[in-house]
Design an enzyme around this catalytic site. Structure first.
Site, PDB file in Angstrom:
ATOM      1  N   ASN A   1      41.148  38.668  37.627  1.00  0.00           N
ATOM      2  CA  ASN A   1      41.778  39.859  37.045  1.00  0.00           C
ATOM      3  C   ASN A   1      41.347  41.057  37.879  1.00  0.00           C
ATOM      4  OD1 ASN A   1      42.638  41.994  35.503  1.00  0.00           O
ATOM      5  ND2 ASN A   1      41.307  41.571  33.737  1.00  0.00           N
ATOM      6  N   TRP A   2      42.272  41.528  38.716  1.00  0.00           N
ATOM      7  CA  TRP A   2      41.931  42.630  39.627  1.00  0.00           C
ATOM      8  C   TRP A   2      41.797  43.966  38.883  1.00  0.00           C
ATOM      9  CZ3 TRP A   2      45.479  42.049  44.625  1.00  0.00           C
ATOM     10  CH2 TRP A   2      45.179  40.815  45.240  1.00  0.00           C
ATOM     11  N   LYS A   3      42.246  44.006  37.633  1.00  0.00           N
ATOM     12  CA  LYS A   3      42.270  45.257  36.846  1.00  0.00           C
ATOM     13  C   LYS A   3      42.979  46.357  37.667  1.00  0.00           C
ATOM     14  CE  LYS A   3      38.303  43.633  34.282  1.00  0.00           C
ATOM     15  NZ  LYS A   3      37.100  43.917  33.532  1.00  0.00           N
TER      16      LYS A   3
ATOM     17  N   HIS B   1      43.289  41.951  26.372  1.00  0.00           N
ATOM     18  CA  HIS B   1      41.999  42.212  27.020  1.00  0.00           C
ATOM     19  C   HIS B   1      41.274  43.310  26.238  1.00  0.00           C
ATOM     20  CE1 HIS B   1      38.992  43.265  29.978  1.00  0.00           C
ATOM     21  NE2 HIS B   1      39.268  42.135  30.592  1.00  0.00           N
TER      22      HIS B   1
ATOM     23  N   GLU C   1      39.706  45.782  27.188  1.00  0.00           N
ATOM     24  CA  GLU C   1      39.967  47.133  27.701  1.00  0.00           C
ATOM     25  C   GLU C   1      41.276  47.676  27.138  1.00  0.00           C
ATOM     26  OE1 GLU C   1      39.516  46.008  31.799  1.00  0.00           O
ATOM     27  OE2 GLU C   1      37.363  45.736  31.470  1.00  0.00           O
TER      28      GLU C   1
ATOM     29  N   GLU D   1      35.689  36.617  26.180  1.00  0.00           N
ATOM     30  CA  GLU D   1      35.060  37.638  27.009  1.00  0.00           C
ATOM     31  C   GLU D   1      34.215  38.557  26.121  1.00  0.00           C
ATOM     32  OE1 GLU D   1      37.437  38.225  30.915  1.00  0.00           O
ATOM     33  OE2 GLU D   1      38.169  39.634  29.448  1.00  0.00           O
TER      34      GLU D   1
ATOM     35  N   GLY E   1      31.579  43.563  33.178  1.00  0.00           N
ATOM     36  CA  GLY E   1      31.235  44.600  34.148  1.00  0.00           C
ATOM     37  C   GLY E   1      29.813  45.112  34.020  1.00  0.00           C
TER      38      GLY E   1
ATOM     39  N   SER F   1      30.997  39.113  33.752  1.00  0.00           N
ATOM     40  CA  SER F   1      29.976  39.015  34.814  1.00  0.00           C
ATOM     41  C   SER F   1      29.794  37.588  35.330  1.00  0.00           C
ATOM     42  CB  SER F   1      28.642  39.599  34.330  1.00  0.00           C
ATOM     43  OG  SER F   1      28.798  40.966  34.004  1.00  0.00           O
TER      44      SER F   1
ATOM     45  N   GLY G   1      36.483  39.247  36.775  1.00  0.00           N
ATOM     46  CA  GLY G   1      36.829  40.637  37.098  1.00  0.00           C
ATOM     47  C   GLY G   1      36.274  41.001  38.468  1.00  0.00           C
ATOM     48  N   GLY G   2      35.126  41.673  38.476  1.00  0.00           N
ATOM     49  CA  GLY G   2      34.528  42.199  39.719  1.00  0.00           C
ATOM     50  C   GLY G   2      34.482  41.193  40.868  1.00  0.00           C
TER      51      GLY G   2
END
Ligand code: 13P
Length: 252
Positions: A9-11, A97, A99, A169, A175, A215, A236-237
């Site tokens: 997930n590049w966000k 998600h 977010e 998640e 993150g 993470s 993610g990251g």
């Protein structure tokens, strides 16, 4: 039978040329990996979907969007419909998600609507659930997740349910560099799978991949993926660096 999945997930990251570099690097790295046992999914921001679907044509990965409208079509400025995603050959779509729940006030009801629209267009929903740190510390995490699953996805028929992916998640792990332990993650994954058994059947529960996100990185992926009910990761990251992302893919 449930599939192993690693989804990136590049966000809201990368400019166009960086996105181009990243997808080319993922293609290069993937060329040397045997992906028989794992489905790789790349979820870029909307404006890069075509870039990524084009790249997927000569590479072994699927393409996912990060969101979809909960309306069919019409005067909803700024929204993107499931039929538009389908026309762009998108295979998966992340919904719910944390977010989006937090910054865009998405409710379980909105999420249920989005899932319906995706299923109608043959796009596989990746529905995210997860508790906050406060909810975990108060011991409410099982109730929170039960509610998210029941209200978000349990309206589906058994047949449609089998086509879905769920991602656990925990918000406190996203993150933050603070990963859930493999035991903490396994406990929730088994809880979610058992909810599916109770609502549908063991056969249905065995078809639904349940991913861990928060993470997840090349160092901890193997341990997490070794657990019985953890079928992969939503990354993610670490999905923003081709080498790290593919290292995670290779953890199976
Ligand atoms: P991080 O891997 O950066 O913690 O993000 C997880 C996530 O939110 C994936 O959807």
């Amino acid at each position: 039978m449930r599939r192993n999945i690693v989804a990136g997930n590049w966000k809201m990251n990368k400019n166009f040329s960086e996105a181009d570099d990243l997808i080319c690097a993922i293609q290069d790295e993937l060329a040397n990996v045997d992906v028989c046992d794992v489905d790789v999914i790349v979820c870029p921001p909307y404006p890069y979907l075509e870039l990524v679907t084009d790249a997927s044509e000569d590479s072994d990965f699927y393409v996912g969007a990060q969101n979809v409208a909960h309306f069919d079509d019409g005067a909803y400025t700024g929204e993107v419909s499931a039929s538009m995603l389908s026309a762009m050959d998108v295979d998966y779509c992340i919904v719910g998600h944390s977010e989006r729940r937090k910054y865009f006030h998405e409710t379980n009801k909105d999420i249920a609507e989005k899932i319906n629209r995706l299923i109608a267009r043959d796009i596989t929903p990746i529905m995210c659930v997860g508790e906050s740190l406060e909810e975990r510390e108060n011991g409410n995490h099982f109730d929170v997740i039960r509610k998210q699953v029941e209200e978000g996805i349990f309206h589906l028929s058994a047949e449609d349910m089998q086509r879905c992916v769920i991602a656990y998640e925990p918000i406190w792990a996203i993150g933050t560099g603070k990963t859930a332990s493999k035991e903490q993650a396994q406990e929730i994954h088994a809880f979610i799978r058992n909810l599916i058994v109770e609502k549908y059947s063991d056969d249905v529960a065995q078809e639904v991949s349940i991913l861990y996100g928060g993470s997840c990185n090349p160092k901890n992926a193997k341990d997490l993926f070794s657990m019985q009910d953890i079928d992969g990761g939503l990354i993610g990251g670490a999905s923003l660096k081709a080498e790290d992302f593919i290292q995670i893919v290779k953890s199976f």
